[in-house]
Design an enzyme around this catalytic site. Structure first.
Site, PDB file in Angstrom:
ATOM      1  CB  SER A  21      -1.159  -0.041   1.162  1.00  0.00           C
ATOM      2  OG  SER A  21      -0.438  -0.016   2.498  1.00  0.00           O
ATOM      3  CG  HIS A  53      -3.734  -1.004  -1.615  1.00  0.00           C
ATOM      4  ND1 HIS A  53      -3.951   0.328  -1.655  1.00  0.00           N
ATOM      5  CD2 HIS A  53      -3.716  -1.362  -0.266  1.00  0.00           C
ATOM      6  CE1 HIS A  53      -4.285   0.762  -0.454  1.00  0.00           C
ATOM      7  NE2 HIS A  53      -3.929  -0.141   0.258  1.00  0.00           N
ATOM      8  CE  LYS A  78      -7.083   0.465   0.783  1.00  0.00           C
ATOM      9  NZ  LYS A  78      -7.866   0.322   1.807  1.00  0.00           N
TER      10      LYS A  78
END
Length: 398
Positions: free
Chosen positions: A186, A214, A245
């Site tokens: 990340s 991610h 995300k």
């Protein structure tokens, strides 16, 4: 002042916070008064957003927003209980089935946050006689999950396969050995070396646990993640993901085979004793998954601007490490300069995220520059122009 407050007031990090506030360079809790997109409003001023994890830019997609609103009309605003009891809805079942299919596993279950997904899985699946082997730069939720597990903890150097093998070969052959990694790291933006990890796992009888936080929405076919990207989904035992995300809302999931899912459903305390994710969040994720498959041009554009930005930063002499994703670390290696530069960038209309310990080592402080599919090359050029001027002013680049 109470004894507790007196004790807490001596905390070094709290002292650092107070110092930076006095100096006017405290860089956190900056209130945004608009949607989360390529441009946001802060104190009535338009600012280019390069600190968001909304990699596909779906947080304000019309289909995603409409799905959330329609779910509220049908189901209300909350579930008023855990999935174990009264908080399990047909819309949750639909999302679980869709996620399992999307990431290529038999089943999936939902958690209230991505952080809780790691807490719930790691604290439940491995115990005192087992081993968790972690990359030293795994996410904080993995760190906390492994602490709750009571398992024996081993760490290997970041993305260093020789270091991983050194750990594995010293462990008992018959023991459960869970290798736990982020799919995309990340802060650093580099990708886990999953093919090599699979080979070592097979050699030493390990299991593999990948947090796709991610990498979901960024890598693989239609954003299916790093396991799909390498074509080794069947070699990975457990896949973790978050909705905060690329999937545009909040919540998380664990996906694996049916036995693992059945075990978590009746043993995972963060699952049993936390309220289910809201109907709006659930419906938003379902819509986001549809958009990911219906609009592949978003992912294509994300990679176009990623490669464009990586070249720009390298050409200007920024130290960005081995990143190869939309997460681009701009190393500063000085905490106070990191704060000062972040403040100056915001004053010049560029929002970025400062990264300091414990999110990184003290010598690795950086600014995290993150891209979204809704960014244009013109916006990136504007941001890089400001970054170059500020970094030169502080003598970070020549």
């Amino acid at each position: 002042m109470s004894k507790l407050s007196e004790k807490l007031s001596k905390d070094a990090l709290l002292g650092q916070e107070r110092l930076t506030r006095r100096q006017g360079i405290y860089p956190y809790f900056r209130a945004i008064s608009s949607d989360q997109d390529a441009e946001v409003l802060i104190n009535g001023k338009k600012v280019l957003m390069f600190g968001s994890n909304s990699y596909l830019g779906l947080t304000n997609h019309p289909k995603v927003k409409e799905a959330g609103m329609e779910a509220i009309k049908k189901y209300g605003t909350g579930c008023a209980g855990s999935p174990f009891l009264n908080g399990y809805m047909d819309i949750h079942v639909e999302l679980e089935n869709k996620l399992a299919q999307f990431v290529g596993k038999e089943e999936a279950i939902l958690y209230s946050t991505g952080f809780q997904s790691n807490l719930g899985a790691l604290s439940t699946l491995v115990g005192r006689s087992d081993y968790i082997i972690c990359d030293e730069r795994d996410h904080a939720s993995i760190v906390d999950g492994r602490r709750l597990s009571f398992a024996n903890i081993q760490k290997f150097k970041h993305n260093d396969m020789a270091s991983l093998e050194d750990v594995l070969k010293k462990l008992p052959e018959s023991a459960i050995k869970m290798i736990v990694v982020d799919g995309v790291f990340s802060m650093e933006g580099d990708i886990a070396k999953l093919p090599e990890i699979v080979a070592l796992s097979e050699k030493y009888g390990g299991s593999i646990y990948v947090d796709e936080a991610h990498s979901l929405g960024v890598l693989g076919k239609n954003g299916r993640g790093v396991c799909n990207h390498f074509g080794i989904t069947d070699k990975v035992d457990i896949i973790i993901g978050t909705f905060s995300k690329s999937l545009a809302t909040i919540g998380g999931f664990v996906a694996a085979d049916k036995v693992v899912m059945d075990y978590l459903r009746i043993h995972s305390r963060p699952y049993i004793f936390s309220a289910s994710i809201s109907p709006a969040a659930t419906a938003s994720v379902l819509a986001a998954l549809e958009v990911m498959e219906q609009e592949p041009e978003r992912l294509e554009h994300l990679w176009e601007i990623t490669n464009y930005s990586l070249k720009l930063f390298r050409d200007f002499g920024f130290e960005i490490g081995p990143t190869e994703t939309p997460i681009i670390p701009l190393y500063i290696r000085d905490m106070m300069k990191t704060f000062a530069i972040t403040k100056e960038l915001l004053d010049n209309g560029i929002f970025v995220s400062p990264v300091i310990p414990p999110a990184c080592a003290p010598e690795d402080t950086l600014i995290r520059f993150a891209l979204m599919a809704t960014h244009s090359k013109e916006q990136i050029d504007r941001a890089v122009d400001v970054l170059v001027k500020v970094f030169r002013k502080y003598e970070i680049i020549k």
